[in-house]
Motif scaffolding. Structure first.
Motif, PDB file in Angstrom:
ATOM      1  N   CYS A 183       0.724  -1.076   0.016  1.00  0.00           N
ATOM      2  CA  CYS A 183       0.299  -0.049  -0.206  1.00  0.00           C
ATOM      3  C   CYS A 183       0.963   1.222  -0.194  1.00  0.00           C
ATOM      4  O   CYS A 183       1.781   1.536   0.894  1.00  0.00           O
ATOM      5  CB  CYS A 183      -0.805   0.091   1.222  1.00  0.00           C
ATOM      6  N   VAL A 184       0.645   2.194  -0.884  1.00  0.00           N
ATOM      7  CA  VAL A 184       1.337   3.428  -1.027  1.00  0.00           C
ATOM      8  C   VAL A 184       0.766   4.567  -0.276  1.00  0.00           C
ATOM      9  O   VAL A 184       1.462   5.580   0.183  1.00  0.00           O
ATOM     10  CB  VAL A 184       1.689   3.890  -2.601  1.00  0.00           C
ATOM     11  N   SER A 185      -0.565   4.448   0.253  1.00  0.00           N
ATOM     12  CA  SER A 185      -1.107   5.617   0.736  1.00  0.00           C
ATOM     13  C   SER A 185      -1.787   5.170   2.059  1.00  0.00           C
ATOM     14  O   SER A 185      -2.114   3.851   2.226  1.00  0.00           O
ATOM     15  CB  SER A 185      -2.119   6.277   0.093  1.00  0.00           C
ATOM     16  N   PRO A 186      -1.813   5.891   2.878  1.00  0.00           N
ATOM     17  CA  PRO A 186      -2.407   5.584   4.335  1.00  0.00           C
ATOM     18  C   PRO A 186      -4.006   5.145   4.338  1.00  0.00           C
ATOM     19  O   PRO A 186      -4.255   4.376   4.813  1.00  0.00           O
ATOM     20  CB  PRO A 186      -2.524   6.956   5.418  1.00  0.00           C
ATOM     21  N   MET A 187      -4.683   5.716   3.091  1.00  0.00           N
ATOM     22  CA  MET A 187      -5.647   5.089   2.801  1.00  0.00           C
ATOM     23  C   MET A 187      -6.158   3.819   2.568  1.00  0.00           C
ATOM     24  O   MET A 187      -7.051   2.959   2.862  1.00  0.00           O
ATOM     25  CB  MET A 187      -6.737   6.074   2.150  1.00  0.00           C
ATOM     26  N   GLN A 188      -5.024   3.357   1.666  1.00  0.00           N
ATOM     27  CA  GLN A 188      -4.974   2.063   1.246  1.00  0.00           C
ATOM     28  C   GLN A 188      -4.499   0.970   2.352  1.00  0.00           C
ATOM     29  O   GLN A 188      -5.293   0.137   2.553  1.00  0.00           O
ATOM     30  CB  GLN A 188      -4.017   1.864   0.148  1.00  0.00           C
ATOM     31  N   GLU A 189      -3.761   1.680   3.273  1.00  0.00           N
ATOM     32  CA  GLU A 189      -3.414   0.797   4.305  1.00  0.00           C
ATOM     33  C   GLU A 189      -4.700   0.518   5.431  1.00  0.00           C
ATOM     34  O   GLU A 189      -4.898  -0.787   5.678  1.00  0.00           O
ATOM     35  CB  GLU A 189      -2.121   1.279   5.225  1.00  0.00           C
TER      36      GLU A 189
ATOM     37  N   ALA B 290      -9.775 -12.254   1.531  1.00  0.00           N
ATOM     38  CA  ALA B 290     -10.131 -11.079   0.963  1.00  0.00           C
ATOM     39  C   ALA B 290      -9.124  -9.990   0.925  1.00  0.00           C
ATOM     40  O   ALA B 290      -9.103  -9.113   0.080  1.00  0.00           O
ATOM     41  CB  ALA B 290     -11.520 -10.749   1.813  1.00  0.00           C
ATOM     42  N   CYS B 291      -8.469  -9.912   2.151  1.00  0.00           N
ATOM     43  CA  CYS B 291      -7.316  -8.889   2.217  1.00  0.00           C
ATOM     44  C   CYS B 291      -6.379  -9.308   1.206  1.00  0.00           C
ATOM     45  O   CYS B 291      -5.732  -8.310   0.582  1.00  0.00           O
ATOM     46  CB  CYS B 291      -6.893  -8.875   3.481  1.00  0.00           C
ATOM     47  N   ARG B 292      -5.940 -10.391   0.945  1.00  0.00           N
ATOM     48  CA  ARG B 292      -5.038 -10.869  -0.227  1.00  0.00           C
ATOM     49  C   ARG B 292      -5.369 -10.394  -1.384  1.00  0.00           C
ATOM     50  O   ARG B 292      -4.437 -10.135  -2.482  1.00  0.00           O
ATOM     51  CB  ARG B 292      -4.675 -12.253  -0.145  1.00  0.00           C
ATOM     52  N   GLN B 293      -6.878 -10.633  -1.750  1.00  0.00           N
ATOM     53  CA  GLN B 293      -7.495 -10.039  -2.995  1.00  0.00           C
ATOM     54  C   GLN B 293      -7.198  -8.646  -3.132  1.00  0.00           C
ATOM     55  O   GLN B 293      -7.041  -8.356  -4.305  1.00  0.00           O
ATOM     56  CB  GLN B 293      -8.912 -10.744  -3.064  1.00  0.00           C
ATOM     57  N   TYR B 294      -7.531  -7.949  -1.971  1.00  0.00           N
ATOM     58  CA  TYR B 294      -7.447  -6.634  -2.184  1.00  0.00           C
ATOM     59  C   TYR B 294      -5.941  -6.156  -2.375  1.00  0.00           C
ATOM     60  O   TYR B 294      -5.748  -5.053  -3.321  1.00  0.00           O
ATOM     61  CB  TYR B 294      -7.864  -5.981  -0.911  1.00  0.00           C
ATOM     62  N   LEU B 295      -5.167  -6.795  -2.015  1.00  0.00           N
ATOM     63  CA  LEU B 295      -3.588  -6.454  -2.043  1.00  0.00           C
ATOM     64  C   LEU B 295      -3.374  -6.577  -3.511  1.00  0.00           C
ATOM     65  O   LEU B 295      -2.487  -5.928  -4.133  1.00  0.00           O
ATOM     66  CB  LEU B 295      -2.959  -7.109  -1.275  1.00  0.00           C
ATOM     67  N   ARG B 296      -3.799  -7.837  -4.023  1.00  0.00           N
ATOM     68  CA  ARG B 296      -3.550  -8.199  -5.377  1.00  0.00           C
ATOM     69  C   ARG B 296      -4.056  -7.009  -6.702  1.00  0.00           C
ATOM     70  O   ARG B 296      -3.289  -6.726  -7.443  1.00  0.00           O
ATOM     71  CB  ARG B 296      -3.992  -9.249  -5.882  1.00  0.00           C
TER      72      ARG B 296
ATOM     73  N   VAL C  86      -4.750  -4.121  -5.622  1.00  0.00           N
ATOM     74  CA  VAL C  86      -3.618  -2.746  -5.528  1.00  0.00           C
ATOM     75  C   VAL C  86      -2.531  -2.860  -6.403  1.00  0.00           C
ATOM     76  O   VAL C  86      -2.074  -1.947  -7.037  1.00  0.00           O
ATOM     77  CB  VAL C  86      -3.279  -2.334  -4.212  1.00  0.00           C
ATOM     78  N   LEU C  87      -1.859  -4.027  -6.245  1.00  0.00           N
ATOM     79  CA  LEU C  87      -0.835  -4.213  -7.080  1.00  0.00           C
ATOM     80  C   LEU C  87      -0.892  -4.344  -8.573  1.00  0.00           C
ATOM     81  O   LEU C  87      -0.125  -3.588  -9.479  1.00  0.00           O
ATOM     82  CB  LEU C  87      -0.026  -5.569  -6.856  1.00  0.00           C
ATOM     83  N   MET C  88      -1.986  -4.874  -9.271  1.00  0.00           N
ATOM     84  CA  MET C  88      -2.361  -4.819 -10.587  1.00  0.00           C
ATOM     85  C   MET C  88      -2.812  -3.262 -10.915  1.00  0.00           C
ATOM     86  O   MET C  88      -2.433  -2.916 -11.848  1.00  0.00           O
ATOM     87  CB  MET C  88      -3.677  -5.535 -10.826  1.00  0.00           C
ATOM     88  N   LYS C  89      -3.316  -2.558 -10.265  1.00  0.00           N
ATOM     89  CA  LYS C  89      -3.718  -1.144 -10.421  1.00  0.00           C
ATOM     90  C   LYS C  89      -2.324  -0.324 -10.702  1.00  0.00           C
ATOM     91  O   LYS C  89      -2.249   0.476 -11.505  1.00  0.00           O
ATOM     92  CB  LYS C  89      -4.800  -0.482  -9.339  1.00  0.00           C
ATOM     93  N   ARG C  90      -1.397  -0.508  -9.648  1.00  0.00           N
ATOM     94  CA  ARG C  90      -0.226   0.104  -9.668  1.00  0.00           C
ATOM     95  C   ARG C  90       0.515  -0.200 -11.037  1.00  0.00           C
ATOM     96  O   ARG C  90       1.141   0.637 -11.561  1.00  0.00           O
ATOM     97  CB  ARG C  90       0.634  -0.266  -8.581  1.00  0.00           C
ATOM     98  N   LYS C  91       0.509  -1.625 -11.546  1.00  0.00           N
ATOM     99  CA  LYS C  91       1.243  -1.675 -12.719  1.00  0.00           C
ATOM    100  C   LYS C  91       0.442  -1.363 -13.842  1.00  0.00           C
ATOM    101  O   LYS C  91       1.273  -0.954 -15.002  1.00  0.00           O
ATOM    102  CB  LYS C  91       1.316  -3.539 -12.861  1.00  0.00           C
ATOM    103  N   LYS C  92      -0.793  -1.222 -13.710  1.00  0.00           N
ATOM    104  CA  LYS C  92      -1.552  -0.529 -14.845  1.00  0.00           C
ATOM    105  C   LYS C  92      -1.237   0.901 -15.168  1.00  0.00           C
ATOM    106  O   LYS C  92      -1.140   1.377 -15.949  1.00  0.00           O
ATOM    107  CB  LYS C  92      -2.946  -0.849 -14.671  1.00  0.00           C
ATOM    108  N   ASP C  93      -1.173   1.662 -13.955  1.00  0.00           N
ATOM    109  CA  ASP C  93      -0.874   3.023 -13.838  1.00  0.00           C
ATOM    110  C   ASP C  93       0.543   3.461 -14.277  1.00  0.00           C
ATOM    111  O   ASP C  93       0.965   4.463 -14.702  1.00  0.00           O
ATOM    112  CB  ASP C  93      -1.141   3.447 -12.522  1.00  0.00           C
ATOM    113  N   SER C  94       1.148   2.161 -14.287  1.00  0.00           N
ATOM    114  CA  SER C  94       2.944   2.696 -14.610  1.00  0.00           C
ATOM    115  C   SER C  94       3.133   2.626 -16.211  1.00  0.00           C
ATOM    116  O   SER C  94       2.514   2.193 -16.913  1.00  0.00           O
ATOM    117  CB  SER C  94       3.880   1.616 -14.039  1.00  0.00           C
TER     118      SER C  94
END
Length: 91
Positions: free
Chosen positions: A55-61, A75-81, A83-91
């Protein structure tokens, strides 16, 4: 008279033996539940460093911790995945 006393004695012994067996079964179940609880807590604790890393922001944490608490590890693992996918997509 002697037979009646012997029968009562045997019945009491039988009841005590049965109660002891039930206590032993309950103790076994308690030990199993305690182990399952320790495993569950350990799995959740393993996710906390991953949350901090991913998580890059406090809100995500906060969101990840809420999901972990209220919906569980999967469910937490799914959320973290996600977040990672969104980060890769944004990069």
């Amino acid at each position: 008279m002697t037979l009646t006393l012997e029968n009562r004695s045997q019945n009491k012994e039988s009841s005590l033996t049965q109660a002891l067996r039930q206590i032993q079964q309950l103790n076994s179940k308690i030990a199993l539940l305690e182990q399952q609880l320790q495993d569950y807590v350990h799995q959740q604790q393993n996710l906390i460093p991953a949350i901090a890393e991913i998580c890059v922001s406090p809100m995500q944490e906060v969101q990840a911790l809420r999901i972990l608490i209220y919906r569980g590890e999967a469910a937490c693992r799914q959320y973290l995945r996600s977040v990672l996918m969104k980060r890769k997509k944004d990069s």
